[in-house]
Scaffold this active site. Structure first.
Site, PDB file in Angstrom:
ATOM      1  N   ARG A  47       0.840  -1.208   0.000  1.00 26.04           N
ATOM      2  CA  ARG A  47       0.000   0.000   0.000  1.00 26.04           C
ATOM      3  C   ARG A  47       0.869   1.249   0.000  1.00 26.04           C
ATOM      4  O   ARG A  47       0.583   2.218  -0.719  1.00 26.04           O
ATOM      5  CB  ARG A  47      -0.935   0.012   1.216  1.00 26.04           C
ATOM      6  CG  ARG A  47      -2.070  -0.991   1.136  1.00 26.04           C
ATOM      7  CD  ARG A  47      -3.018  -0.837   2.313  1.00 26.04           C
ATOM      8  NE  ARG A  47      -3.791   0.389   2.224  1.00 26.04           N
ATOM      9  CZ  ARG A  47      -4.508   0.897   3.225  1.00 26.04           C
ATOM     10  NH1 ARG A  47      -4.525   0.296   4.400  1.00 26.04           N
ATOM     11  NH2 ARG A  47      -5.209   2.013   3.069  1.00 26.04           N
TER      12      ARG A  47
ATOM     13  N   CYS B 116      -1.238   6.772   8.903  1.00 27.12           N
ATOM     14  CA  CYS B 116      -1.590   5.485   8.296  1.00 27.12           C
ATOM     15  C   CYS B 116      -2.693   5.753   7.287  1.00 27.12           C
ATOM     16  O   CYS B 116      -2.661   6.767   6.599  1.00 27.12           O
ATOM     17  CB  CYS B 116      -2.021   4.481   9.379  1.00 27.12           C
ATOM     18  SG  CYS B 116      -3.367   5.076  10.432  1.00 27.12           S
TER      19      CYS B 116
END
Length: 284
Positions: free
Chosen positions: A182, A241
């Site tokens: 990611r 995040c």
């Protein structure tokens, strides 16, 4: 007293009924928002209340403006903590399924409001509880409303504009708690744009854990984050995040390792990408 503390299933079992103790079940699943409430209803550690990530530990989502899990309003959170029986001197124990990401979000919120003593995460979560052969309960907790009050510590939070102003500064250490694919922009299963904030380093929160699902020893965590910091001061570290949840796991692990509590970019990637003018990086 260290700000980040772990408790074992056995230690919790021995004192879970002691007066003044508050236990919060923070189980959640992004792909099934009712999973936590359902799991709690099917069995929880005796005396625990359920703390829902989206209802209790996050604020209102404003599409195209906020991230997926914005911080709750401080007074709303304080009222929830009081309803769970939290006082200024309460011992608070937090757990989730095991990795600790959602428990760490609750830990960070308590620290943000000034509650930094007597807060523990159950190491290994409910999985470790099961592995220890300990029972679950179906009973609702008996709660006396608490009197906790707190004041948000603005020094622990950055917004997108503040972070953007710090990008490129040599002192900044920016840690992304998402997985490497990611981070690199190879996959993005949740948000509409892939990649990472320019200048960030990948520090997947799962790497804070051993193969048994429990936190690594403090010396191993210290080595992990020392490599990320290089010669920079931990005072300038910022964690983010996807939505400001798993970043708290890195902040907890940093404190376990003996570092000071770093700052959180609470909006995180899901907020950052709302403004096309903000930079986006891919690859390592």
């Amino acid at each position: 007293m260290p700000i980040a503390q772990l408790i074992s299933p056995q230690a919790l079992d021995q004192k879970k009924e002691q007066p003044g103790r508050v236990i919060l079940d923070c189980r959640f699943a992004l792909e099934d928002p009712v999973y936590g409430q359902r799991s709690y209803a099917e069995g929880h550690i005796a005396g625990s209340s359920f703390a829902d990530l989206e209802r209790d530990l996050s604020g209102e989502v404003v599409k195209g403006v906020t991230g997926r899990h914005p911080l709750p309003q401080a007074q709303d959170l304080i009222e929830r903590l009081q309803a769970w029986g939290v006082n200024a001197d309460s011992e608070v124990i937090l757990y989730d399924d095991g990795p600790g990401a959602y428990a760490a979000r609750a830990w960070w919120l308590l620290a943000w409001l000034g509650k930094r003593d007597g807060v523990f995460i159950l190491d290994g979560g409910i999985k470790a509880w099961h592995a220890a052969g300990l029972p679950l309960s179906l009973d609702a907790p008996s709660i006396i409303r608490g009197t906790f009050t707190g004041t948000p510590d603005d020094s622990l939070v950055l917004d997108a504009e503040q972070l953007q102003q710090r990008l490129g500064q040599p002192a900044l250490t920016l840690l992304d708690a998402r997985t490497l694919p990611r981070f690199k922009g190879e996959v993005e299963p949740i948000d509409p744009v892939a990649g990472h904030i320019p200048g960030a380093q990948c520090a997947a929160f799962t790497d804070n854990l051993g193969s048994d699902g429990r936190f690594l020893p403090a010396d191993q965590l210290k080595q992990r984050f020392a490599e990320k910091l290089a010669d920079r001061s931990p005072e300038h570290l910022v964690a983010y995040c996807g939505s400001g949840v798993t970043a708290c796991h890195n902040l907890f692990a940093l404190c376990l390792a003996g570092y000071p509590l770093g700052a959180l970019y609470a909006g995180s990637w899901s907020e950052w990408i709302n403004e096309p003018a903000r930079g986006i990086a891919v690859g390592e």
